[in-house]
Design a protein around this motif. Structure first.
Motif, short mmCIF file in Angstrom:
data_model
loop_
_atom_site.label_atom_id
_atom_site.label_comp_id
_atom_site.label_asym_id
_atom_site.label_seq_id
_atom_site.Cartn_x
_atom_site.Cartn_y
_atom_site.Cartn_z
N GLU A 6 0.78 -1.28 0.06
CA GLU A 6 -0.22 0.12 -0.13
C GLU A 6 0.91 1.38 0.01
O GLU A 6 0.56 2.27 -0.66
N ALA A 32 1.79 1.81 -3.47
CA ALA A 32 0.68 2.11 -4.15
C ALA A 32 0.01 3.37 -3.86
O ALA A 32 -0.59 4.15 -4.58
N ARG A 75 -2.25 5.62 -6.22
CA ARG A 75 -3.79 6.05 -6.02
C ARG A 75 -4.17 7.38 -5.70
O ARG A 75 -5.14 7.76 -6.22
N GLU A 86 -7.44 -0.55 -10.41
CA GLU A 86 -6.80 -1.39 -9.41
C GLU A 86 -5.87 -2.39 -9.89
O GLU A 86 -4.91 -2.48 -9.53
N ILE A 103 -2.89 -0.87 -11.09
CA ILE A 103 -2.00 -0.24 -9.93
C ILE A 103 -1.33 -1.43 -9.28
O ILE A 103 -0.06 -1.32 -9.07
N ARG A 104 -1.97 -2.46 -9.12
CA ARG A 104 -1.33 -3.81 -8.50
C ARG A 104 -0.09 -4.24 -9.57
O ARG A 104 1.07 -4.42 -8.90
N VAL A 163 2.57 -1.78 -8.97
CA VAL A 163 3.54 -1.83 -7.66
C VAL A 163 4.35 -3.05 -7.73
O VAL A 163 5.51 -3.11 -7.31
#
Lengths: 254, 178, 273
Positions: C105, C108, C112, C119, C122-123, C126
């Protein structure tokens, strides 16, 4: 010379805190757009304060009932016990004691958390990631405190009057007639008492939050600075709550 | 999963708080203990209302059926005119009922008690209760009591019963001390 | 714009900054060349971290200017400044990870806040960044569960998450064991090459920094004492630079902190009393 210095420092602090509050208010709409952060803080501030509020509310109600009973018994007016407890709690002790507990429980935690975030460069880090810490960290906490305080105060009052406090002692232990206990409260306590109680707790909630967040945000970035911020949060916000209570009471209950 | 539990707890907290506000407002403070609809107003005139205040209860046989909504002065007779808001469910109060201002307990607050009469005709919205009994004013009561006592002490020949009668009817003029 | 050569990303001119009465910078000029690793060295307390905060626009100088890619950092409204910062990554001395968020997180977080990516993307981003610093396996851990060196690598992954033009490293090697120091050094160098970054390293670990940098500045007492390639710095004529590089206890920087009175006078005074 030194006195002058203290005065200017004090005024500077007030000014700084005012600008800080304005910045929070300006960031509130953005915080409302991110309810998840507010919900998280409601948990930290509200849910975790629930137990202490419930317990102390009950005890305050019990004490009020005991003390009130002694006095009322001399006049043969024990049926008014409910009114004594309800007035004391709704108008004064509910908002005030809740605010004091709130300052000790949630306010100090807020100040310590923000102060530590500052000391470990987390706030600077956010700024460098082009994220405004006031918007991301401070405003959701402020908003959550503002929402939580009146709810906590109402729970406190209800515990003190009805569920476990005055009712338990007055009716179950001292044998006051249950009907008289409630009907007297019904007759004497008006809805505007509740509204004024809610106004008080909203104001107290905003004040405690403001002080706690300010203390944390402007703490010296050392462990000593954080501990000082925590202490002064509790001290300053307790004093401010009591002073505000006087002001609000003299305004509202003419 | 974890954030779900958190949301549930927060939801619980908020509901609890809101419920507390509502219970305090509606149950404890009784925002409205009267039936929501069908309320009606009746009037009653009193020579003096003592410390009766708006919001005081109106009771029949000790049961609350309404509240004092307003208090005014009749410009002609200088009597106090009280407006009583009565629960719509009590629509059959006889029109020859008596309204009395009583005190709850020794130090309690004053309320209006209605003693039903025998008339077939019920009171309606806007009608007036004709038989009233004003509030006891403690000073007047003490004054009467003192007159009675002094007359009892001064008029040696008079029997006590007649002195009592005289006391209630006579003005509280100073009786000769001897 | 014309004054900014294509090869200079950050241009510092006549910068003056003071904390109250204490002057930190007394008119310094620094050019950070684009695409290179630039080291800024100096003893502790010379305001190296302050320089990074000034470049990032967190603090304002009393005089002078800092241009980032031709834009004066301190003459921007807040929103423009935030836009600029998205193009700068900064690695704080202790990582400054957000302690209430997991490693994943944390990386991320800037995505975000700023990217608006879905999502799933982003995953992917990251995990790519974490893979680049070798910590994909630690994604689920929390900052208190990882070592200081790992925290810095996570912070590095976070700093490059938005693919900035420049990354600033604040004392990246302080308090690291030799292995994690080696890891960090290699990361700084390879990321600089692979992502076409411009890197600024602030440090007093002379050997490590000089070995990976293309250009170096030595700053002390509010002035730039010398600058040049690592070779040029090593053979600097400045006595101070030599003392600093070789770590001599005495030299232009005295071993004794400046006292108001002589040693003898101080001692005699004590005897008299």
């Amino acid at each position: 010379m030194k006195a002058l210095r203290i005065v200017t420092d004090f005024l500077r602090g007030i000014g700084e805190a005012t600008f800080f509050l304005l910045a929070i208010v300006a960031a509130l709409p953005a915080a409302l757009l991110r309810p998840r952060l507010v919900v998280q803080q409601l948990y930290m501030i509200g849910v975790l304060s629930l137990i202490i509020i419930v317990i102390s509310g009950s005890f305050i109600g019990m004490v009020l009932a005991l003390q009130g009973y002694r006095t009322l018994a001399d006049f043969g007016a024990v049926s008014s016990l409910g009114v004594v407890v309800a007035f004391g709690v709704v108008r004064e002790l509910g908002p005030v004691v809740t605010a004091l507990l709130f300052a000790g429980r949630a306010g100090s935690a807020l100040a310590a958390e923000i102060g530590l975030m500052k000391a470990t460069d987390q706030l600077s880090g956010m700024e460098m990631m082009a994220v405004d810490p006031i918007q991301r960290v401070v405003a959701p906490r402020f908003l959550a405190g503002f929402i939580a305080m009146p709810l906590l105060a109402s729970i406190f009052s209800l515990m003190a009057i009805g569920v476990a406090g005055g009712h338990l002692i007055g009716v179950s232990l001292l044998g006051v007639d249950e009907g008289a206990y409630w009907s007297q409260i019904h007759e004497k306590l008006h809805p505007h008492d509740i509204v004024e109680s809610l106004i008080k707790s909203l104001v107290f909630g905003a004040a405690v939050n403001w002080i706690a967040l300010y203390q944390g945000y402007h703490a010296a970035p050392t462990s000593e600075g954080v501990s000082r911020a925590t202490t002064s949060t509790v001290v300053v916000s307790s004093l401010v709550v009591l002073a505000l209570d006087f002001v609000l009471t003299s305004f509202m209950f003419r | 999963m974890q954030s779900r539990a958190l949301e549930v707890l927060v939801g619980f907290f908020v509901c609890l708080g809101v419920a507390a506000v509502f219970v305090l407002t509606f149950r404890v403070a009784s925002l409205n203990t009267l039936g929501g609809d069908g309320k009606y107003d009746i009037k009653a005139k009193f020579d003096t209302i003592g410390s009766l205040a708006p919001g005081a209860s109106v009771k029949i046989a000790g049961v609350r059926i309404g509240r004092v909504r307003g208090i005014a002065i009749d410009p002609n007779t200088f009597q106090a005119v009280t407006t009583l808001e009565i629960d719509g469910r009590q629509s059959n109060i006889p029109s020859d009922s008596t309204a009395k201002i009583l005190t709850a307990g020794l130090l309690g607050e004053q309320y209006i008690s209605i003693e039903p009469g025998g008339d077939e005709q019920p009171l309606k919205n806007g009608s007036e209760i004709k038989f009233t009994q004003s509030a006891f004013v403690l000073e007047n009561l003490i004054g009467k009591f003192l007159t009675t006592v002094t007359e009892k002490g001064g008029g040696q020949g008079d029997p006590p019963a007649s002195a009592g009668d005289k006391g209630t009817s006579a003005a509280p003029a100073a009786a000769p001390p001897k | 714009m014309t004054s900014t050569g294509q090869d200079v990303l950050v241009r510092v001119r006549d910068l003056r900054f003071a904390f109250g009465p204490r002057a930190i910078f007394d008119g310094i000029d620094i050019d950070i060349p684009r695409g290179k690793v630039t080291a800024i060295m100096g003893p502790s307390g010379t305001g190296k971290t302050t320089l990074l905060r000034l470049i990032g626009g967190q603090w304002r100088p009393q005089a002078g200017s800092i241009e980032f890619d031709g834009v004066d950092v301190h003459r921007q409204p807040r929103r423009k400044l935030f836009e600029l910062r998205k193009r700068m990554g900064m690695l704080f001395q202790n990582g400054a990870l957000l302690t209430d968020l997991s490693v994943f997180e944390n990386v991320a977080f800037p995505l975000r806040e700023h990217s608006g990516l879905p999502e799933s993307m982003i995953r992917d981003v990251v995990l790519m960044k974490l893979e680049a610093v070798g910590l994909r396996g630690a994604a689920a851990l929390y900052p208190e569960q990882i070592s200081g060196g790992m925290a810095r690598r996570v912070a590095l992954a976070r700093a490059i998450a938005l693919e900035p033009a420049m990354v600033m490293y604040d004392e990246p090697f302080t308090g690291q064991d030799p292995i994690s120091m080696g890891v960090l050094m290699r990361l700084i160098r390879t990321l600089n090459e692979a992502l076409g970054l411009t890197s600024v390293i602030v440090s007093h670990d002379v050997e490590e920094v000089l070995s990976i940098s293309d250009y170096a500045y030595v700053v002390s007492g509010g002035k730039v004492l010398d600058h040049g390639t690592p070779q040029a710095i090593r053979s600097s004529a400045s006595e101070f630079v030599q003392q600093f590089l070789l770590g001599k206890p005495d030299g232009p920087v005295r071993f004794q902190y400046k006292a108001e009175r002589s040693y003898a006078a101080d001692l005699l005074d004590g005897a008299a009393a």
